[in-house]
Scaffold this active site. Structure first.
Site, PDB file in Angstrom:
ATOM      1  N   SER A  22       1.370   5.406  -2.073  1.00  0.00           N
ATOM      2  CA  SER A  22       0.504   4.227  -2.584  1.00  0.00           C
ATOM      3  C   SER A  22      -0.715   4.491  -2.512  1.00  0.00           C
ATOM      4  CB  SER A  22       1.035   3.208  -1.723  1.00  0.00           C
ATOM      5  OG  SER A  22       1.196   1.907  -2.594  1.00  0.00           O
ATOM      6  N   CYS A  25      -7.277   2.572  -0.602  1.00  0.00           N
ATOM      7  CA  CYS A  25      -8.669   2.503  -0.436  1.00  0.00           C
ATOM      8  C   CYS A  25      -9.046   3.077   0.969  1.00  0.00           C
ATOM      9  CB  CYS A  25      -9.327   1.097  -0.405  1.00  0.00           C
ATOM     10  SG  CYS A  25      -9.177   0.301  -1.933  1.00  0.00           S
ATOM     11  N   ALA A  57      -7.835   3.056  -5.510  1.00  0.00           N
ATOM     12  CA  ALA A  57      -8.423   2.109  -6.381  1.00  0.00           C
ATOM     13  C   ALA A  57      -9.550   2.692  -6.695  1.00  0.00           C
ATOM     14  CB  ALA A  57      -8.585   0.825  -6.028  1.00  0.00           C
ATOM     15  N   GLN A 100      -5.630   5.515  -9.662  1.00  0.00           N
ATOM     16  CA  GLN A 100      -5.372   4.104 -10.049  1.00  0.00           C
ATOM     17  C   GLN A 100      -6.964   3.732 -10.429  1.00  0.00           C
ATOM     18  OE1 GLN A 100      -5.268   0.771  -6.833  1.00  0.00           O
ATOM     19  NE2 GLN A 100      -3.457   0.439  -7.735  1.00  0.00           N
ATOM     20  N   TYR A 182      -7.851  -8.779  -8.260  1.00  0.00           N
ATOM     21  CA  TYR A 182      -9.031  -7.850  -8.785  1.00  0.00           C
ATOM     22  C   TYR A 182      -8.925  -8.281 -10.428  1.00  0.00           C
ATOM     23  CZ  TYR A 182      -9.049  -5.744  -4.475  1.00  0.00           C
ATOM     24  OH  TYR A 182      -8.792  -5.188  -2.962  1.00  0.00           O
ATOM     25  N   GLY A 323       2.695   3.209   1.636  1.00  0.00           N
ATOM     26  CA  GLY A 323       1.223   3.145   2.093  1.00  0.00           C
ATOM     27  C   GLY A 323       1.157   3.461   3.489  1.00  0.00           C
ATOM     28  N   ARG A 324       1.116   2.450   4.333  1.00  0.00           N
ATOM     29  CA  ARG A 324       0.681   2.578   5.607  1.00  0.00           C
ATOM     30  C   ARG A 324       1.747   3.576   6.579  1.00  0.00           C
ATOM     31  NH1 ARG A 324       0.547  -3.731   6.414  1.00  0.00           N
ATOM     32  NH2 ARG A 324       2.015  -3.380   4.691  1.00  0.00           N
TER      33      ARG A 324
END
Ligand code: FMN
Length: 367
Positions: A22, A25, A57, A100, A182, A323-324
């Protein structure tokens, strides 16, 4: 139904399995350009065994970055830094790499996560923000300027220029960031969009600008390469976007020629309470997958290989983004393949750490 380690074809791009890293940032860029942190971070994830990696991102304009440390793809210097990063990673990994593309809207000009995670103060170099409406994200946040038609056109130009740079760089896939509060997500959500013109009010109007952006981006991206979007299926707040609306948005993206949606949520209001339970967004992805012809990517607290495999096997989603989980265990796909009994090719430099050649694998905590 396919399983987690079955390949999937998105246009001409084959992912060898359905585990996607994923976008995350890292707040470690220099004037939008990738740094040696990215060489390390992306380099290690490129050896993870995942089917695809989507870079964090990346602002399509300097003012569209969340923080001063966010990646950008708006300058020749940014493009050169990506070229160097991709060249070094691709020398050692064939993993498809996506990017992304994002504009942070009213949540731009923020502090890095570990430097406060709030709006930048003037003394910290705050810059003006744009949004659908002049309402701040939360108390004490920047009051954005509402975009007019000219401003919208120039944002569309920023997105398409970044697409052209991404094409030159040879990125395999683009994910449009239309989630998490966003800019594009702000247009979609009634919590952020209070416009009275043809870009606010009804769902059709709130979708108009995000769809204009997506159509321009799809037209600027080669037909053989896949493009998708990360979208919100709920704002977790009364009066926010609903899954019914997300389905309509996803269907409109499909019409434009997008190939997948990654189904996420939240970020439009600091008051939202997001449940921290395993797979908390999987059912939302399943609803969108069932209602459209798009490939769906599920994300959010997917931590266990059997859980991930079940998401795909049950038809809930076509891909799973981690992700994490990947930050905690960058070789998670290896371990997932092992516990699901699937063979996985790894770089020869690391092959001696595989269970077939390393007795220690049997002694590792958790098997
Ligand atoms: C450090 C960090 C940075 C993130 N940055 C992004 C980002 O750039 N774009 C995005 O869409 N989501 C971002 N997210 C959200 C993740 O992509 C993911 O959707 C979320 O963490 C839930 O998945 P997980 O439970 O596997 O971590 C970020 C999450 C973390 C932890």
């Amino acid at each position: 139904m396919p399983a987690l380690f079955d390949p999937i074809l998105l246009r001409d791009l084959q992912l060898d399995n359905r585990v996607v890293i994923s976008p995350m940032c890292q707040y470690s860029a220099d004037a939008g350009s990738a740094s040696s942190w990215h060489a390390m971070h992306v380099g290690q994830l490129a050896q993870s065994g995942a089917g695809c990696l989507i870079l964090e991102a990346t602002g399509v304009a300097a003012a569209g970055r969340i923080t001063k440390g966010c990646l950008g793809l708006y300058s020749d210097a940014n493009e050169r830094a990506f070229a160097a990063l991709l060249e070094s990673v691709r020398a050692w990994s064939a993993m498809p790499i996506g990017i992304q593309l994002a504009h942070a809207g009213r949540k731009a000009s923020s502090q890095r996560l570990w430097q406060g995670d709030g709006p930048l103060a003037a003394a910290e170099g705050a810059w003006p923000c744009i949004a659908p409406s002049p309402e701040p994200y939360d108390e004490g946040w920047h009051r954005p300027e509402a975009l007019d038609r000219e401003g919208m056109k120039s944002v569309i130009g920023e997105f398409t220029q970044a697409v052209a740079r991404a094409e030159r760089l040879g990125f395999d896939l683009i994910e449009i960031h239309a989630a998490h509060g966003y800019l594009l997500s702000e247009f979609l959500s009634p919590l952020a969009n209070q416009r009275a013109d043809e870009y606010g009010g009804s769902l059709e109007n709130r979708m108009r600008f995000p769809l204009e952006v997506a159509a321009a981006m799809r037209a600027a991206w080669p037909a053989r390469r896949p493009m998708g979007a990360r979208i919100n299926a709920t704002d977790w707040l009364q009066g926010g976007i609903t899954v019914r609306e997300a389905i309509a948005f996803a269907a409109a993206l499909e019409e434009i020629g997008l190939d997948f949606v990654c189904v996420s949520s939240g970020g439009n209001s600091a008051a939202a309470k997001i449940p921290a339970v395993p797979g908390y967004q999987v059912a939302l992805a399943a609803e969108i997958k069932a209602a459209t012809g798009l490939a769906a990517m599920a994300v959010g607290l997917i931590v266990d290989p059997h859980q991930a495999d079940e998401v795909v096997r049950s038809g809930g989603a076509d891909m799973v983004a981690i992700g994490r989980t990947a930050l905690d265990d960058p070789r998670w796909p290896w371990h997932a393949a092992d516990s699901l009994g699937v063979p996985l090719d790894v770089a020869p430099q690391f092959a001696r750490a595989r269970p077939a050649t390393w007795p220690g694998a049997a002694f590792r905590k958790g098997g």
